[in-house]
Design an enzyme around this catalytic site. Sequence first.
Site, PDB file in Angstrom:
ATOM      1  N   LYS A 110     -49.064  -9.149  18.892  1.00  0.00           N
ATOM      2  CA  LYS A 110     -48.332  -7.902  19.086  1.00  0.00           C
ATOM      3  C   LYS A 110     -49.259  -6.869  19.721  1.00  0.00           C
ATOM      4  CE  LYS A 110     -49.936  -5.049  17.007  1.00  0.00           C
ATOM      5  NZ  LYS A 110     -51.305  -4.438  17.116  1.00  0.00           N
ATOM      6  N   TYR A 134     -46.379  -1.158  13.630  1.00  0.00           N
ATOM      7  CA  TYR A 134     -46.167  -1.723  12.291  1.00  0.00           C
ATOM      8  C   TYR A 134     -45.078  -0.962  11.544  1.00  0.00           C
ATOM      9  CZ  TYR A 134     -50.222  -4.743  12.699  1.00  0.00           C
ATOM     10  OH  TYR A 134     -51.086  -5.723  13.100  1.00  0.00           O
TER      11      TYR A 134
HETATM   12  P1  NAD Z   1     -60.897  -7.373  21.000  1.00  0.00           P
HETATM   13  O1  NAD Z   1     -61.278  -6.343  22.007  1.00  0.00           O
HETATM   14  O2  NAD Z   1     -61.753  -7.524  19.819  1.00  0.00           O
HETATM   15  O3  NAD Z   1     -60.777  -8.800  21.715  1.00  0.00           O
HETATM   16  C1  NAD Z   1     -60.172  -8.971  22.971  1.00  0.00           C
HETATM   17  C2  NAD Z   1     -60.782 -10.176  23.683  1.00  0.00           C
HETATM   18  O4  NAD Z   1     -60.228 -10.243  24.989  1.00  0.00           O
HETATM   19  C3  NAD Z   1     -62.300 -10.081  23.821  1.00  0.00           C
HETATM   20  O5  NAD Z   1     -62.884 -11.321  23.537  1.00  0.00           O
HETATM   21  C4  NAD Z   1     -62.490  -9.725  25.289  1.00  0.00           C
HETATM   22  O6  NAD Z   1     -63.732 -10.160  25.789  1.00  0.00           O
HETATM   23  C5  NAD Z   1     -61.310 -10.458  25.924  1.00  0.00           C
HETATM   24  N1  NAD Z   1     -60.940  -9.986  27.277  1.00  0.00           N
HETATM   25  C6  NAD Z   1     -60.553 -10.809  28.288  1.00  0.00           C
HETATM   26  N2  NAD Z   1     -60.295 -10.120  29.395  1.00  0.00           N
HETATM   27  C7  NAD Z   1     -60.548  -8.835  29.098  1.00  0.00           C
HETATM   28  C8  NAD Z   1     -60.481  -7.635  29.860  1.00  0.00           C
HETATM   29  N3  NAD Z   1     -60.072  -7.633  31.140  1.00  0.00           N
HETATM   30  N4  NAD Z   1     -60.801  -6.486  29.231  1.00  0.00           N
HETATM   31  C9  NAD Z   1     -61.177  -6.451  27.937  1.00  0.00           C
HETATM   32  N5  NAD Z   1     -61.240  -7.565  27.166  1.00  0.00           N
HETATM   33  C10 NAD Z   1     -60.949  -8.735  27.750  1.00  0.00           C
HETATM   34  O7  NAD Z   1     -59.391  -7.066  20.584  1.00  0.00           O
HETATM   35  P2  NAD Z   1     -58.625  -7.601  19.289  1.00  0.00           P
HETATM   36  O8  NAD Z   1     -58.691  -6.561  18.240  1.00  0.00           O
HETATM   37  O9  NAD Z   1     -59.051  -8.968  18.970  1.00  0.00           O
HETATM   38  O10 NAD Z   1     -57.101  -7.586  19.821  1.00  0.00           O
HETATM   39  C11 NAD Z   1     -56.565  -8.621  20.625  1.00  0.00           C
HETATM   40  C12 NAD Z   1     -55.037  -8.623  20.492  1.00  0.00           C
HETATM   41  O11 NAD Z   1     -54.691  -8.845  19.133  1.00  0.00           O
HETATM   42  C13 NAD Z   1     -54.364  -7.302  20.869  1.00  0.00           C
HETATM   43  O12 NAD Z   1     -53.138  -7.571  21.493  1.00  0.00           O
HETATM   44  C14 NAD Z   1     -54.105  -6.613  19.546  1.00  0.00           C
HETATM   45  O13 NAD Z   1     -52.994  -5.735  19.559  1.00  0.00           O
HETATM   46  C15 NAD Z   1     -53.843  -7.798  18.644  1.00  0.00           C
HETATM   47  N6  NAD Z   1     -54.193  -7.525  17.233  1.00  0.00           N
HETATM   48  C16 NAD Z   1     -53.311  -7.895  16.272  1.00  0.00           C
HETATM   49  C17 NAD Z   1     -53.625  -7.704  14.938  1.00  0.00           C
HETATM   50  C18 NAD Z   1     -52.684  -8.179  13.876  1.00  0.00           C
HETATM   51  O14 NAD Z   1     -52.866  -7.836  12.710  1.00  0.00           O
HETATM   52  N7  NAD Z   1     -51.695  -8.990  14.211  1.00  0.00           N
HETATM   53  C19 NAD Z   1     -54.829  -7.094  14.590  1.00  0.00           C
HETATM   54  C20 NAD Z   1     -55.720  -6.749  15.595  1.00  0.00           C
HETATM   55  C21 NAD Z   1     -55.403  -6.971  16.934  1.00  0.00           C
END
Ligand code: NAD
Length: 463
Positions: free
Chosen positions: A208, A293
């Site tokens: 999401k 949420y």
């Molecule tokens: P994060 O920044 O920690 O991780 C993102 C990953 O994408 C990194 O490994 C990054 O290197 C990679 N990436 C690839 N191409 C990229 C670019 N062009 N720019 C930046 N990063 C790039 O983020 P996250 O917190 O892991 O979130 C990822 C997804 O998960 C999002 O859609 C977020 O909304 C979702 N999320 C959901 C929950 C949940 O409880 N369901 C919790 C946190 C995040």
Amino acid sequence: MKSIDNLFSLLDQSPSSAVSRQQFLKTASRGLVVGAVGSSLIGCDKKPETTASAPEVASTPSGPVPKLPALSPPAEVPADSTKPIELEQIKAKTEQQEAPTPTPLSPDQRVGYALVGLGHLTLDEILPALSMSKKSKVVALVSGSPEKMQKVAAQYGVKKESCYSYADYDKLRDNKEVQVIYIVLPNGMHAEYTIRGAQAGKHILCEKPMANTVQECQAMIDACKKADRKLMIAYRIQYEPHNRMVREMIKEEKFGKVKSIMANNGQNSDNPKHWRFNKALAGGGSLPDVGLYCLNTIRYILGEEPNEVVGYVHSTPGDPRFKEVEEQVNWLMKFPSGVQTSCATSYGHHDDKNYKVLADTGWIKMDPAFPYKGLQLETSQAQGKENQVIQHKIGEINHFASEMDHFSECVLENKAPFTPGEEGLQDQKIMEAIYQSAREGRPVKLATIEKKDAFRGPEPKQA
Ligand code: NAD
């Protein structure tokens, strides 16, 4: 980043002969996996942090999509292995009884996942959750950081040849062990990677918010339909027991009719350089990230859709975090049944994640309501001259294991997921109406939808 026109052109490249073989396996899931009740609260959607490794910048697709190979079938599940093993009774009948023993599938029977994006959520939550899952396993990784990927592959037993760069993403089509692609990338990349993943013949579990726009969400749904692949949005709150119990209480009118709900999900986020503060990658600020949420959970517990919204958006002037995306959104929603809700979300205040449902003869409070662990459910109703407040103790489960196992079950038994793409599309339509209301300074009407749970699939077995 792809424009929406590029996404539609990706759709047009999809192969004419999509894979249609489905597996029907008999599995009888028995109850929820009850894990240890954690005492520490871990915030959902943690504030962005600087990672030591360089960001994994994804590449764009190239060339037409060749014919899809068949997915490898998981092994047959013997019927009796799905029954819990019965152990000798050791507790008095007057004591709280233990949950049935878990009934995990053996590794060769589990559904294979490719995890795309090795950031906070994948490394801190999803990979560890797989050790608690019963039907899912990690078989492939996609990352822009080969060093990090090598380390993760060694930690979780992923084969070297099943580690892909973003440039090689489309090669997942040739990996028969991969049945599901789980997209855990910045929001602005969800549409492109979903569409390409479906065209590679894989089912898609997408984090999401589903995408940045209604058009992107629709393009994702269309691509998965065209490729005959399943699409589920990872709304973990809809796969855990506390919020499910609230939904049941409301459905049974335990406290009469619901009149009003107040919900809040905010946190103090930092690091203006993180993608969460970049409009193209994040879609918006606090609303699509954490405010979602409040919106999705209210829709879930009521089973109803709002038909009018009013929104207010504010960002602190001069704050470098909010040059492109908003800091704070407050909004009201009106439902056809007469329920009215008031929600708030922010990237600029101390962590707070809760909601309260006010009904005829009682209230239901979830505080916290949205973190990964430590959810608390409390109800109040009059009992003679007293007001009885009950704290409900519910066995905790791992949200991610539960959500992935539901999707695996959908793949194994060819069922529609409980939170399909249409569920994400509806949230996106409502969020766009909230922004529109704030921009135009007026209430915005939405289509009145009479049907209950209009966008959800059949209830998950764990329910
Ligand atoms: P994060 O920044 O920690 O991780 C993102 C990953 O994408 C990194 O490994 C990054 O290197 C990679 N990436 C690839 N191409 C990229 C670019 N062009 N720019 C930046 N990063 C790039 O983020 P996250 O917190 O892991 O979130 C990822 C997804 O998960 C999002 O859609 C977020 O909304 C979702 N999320 C959901 C929950 C949940 O409880 N369901 C919790 C946190 C995040």
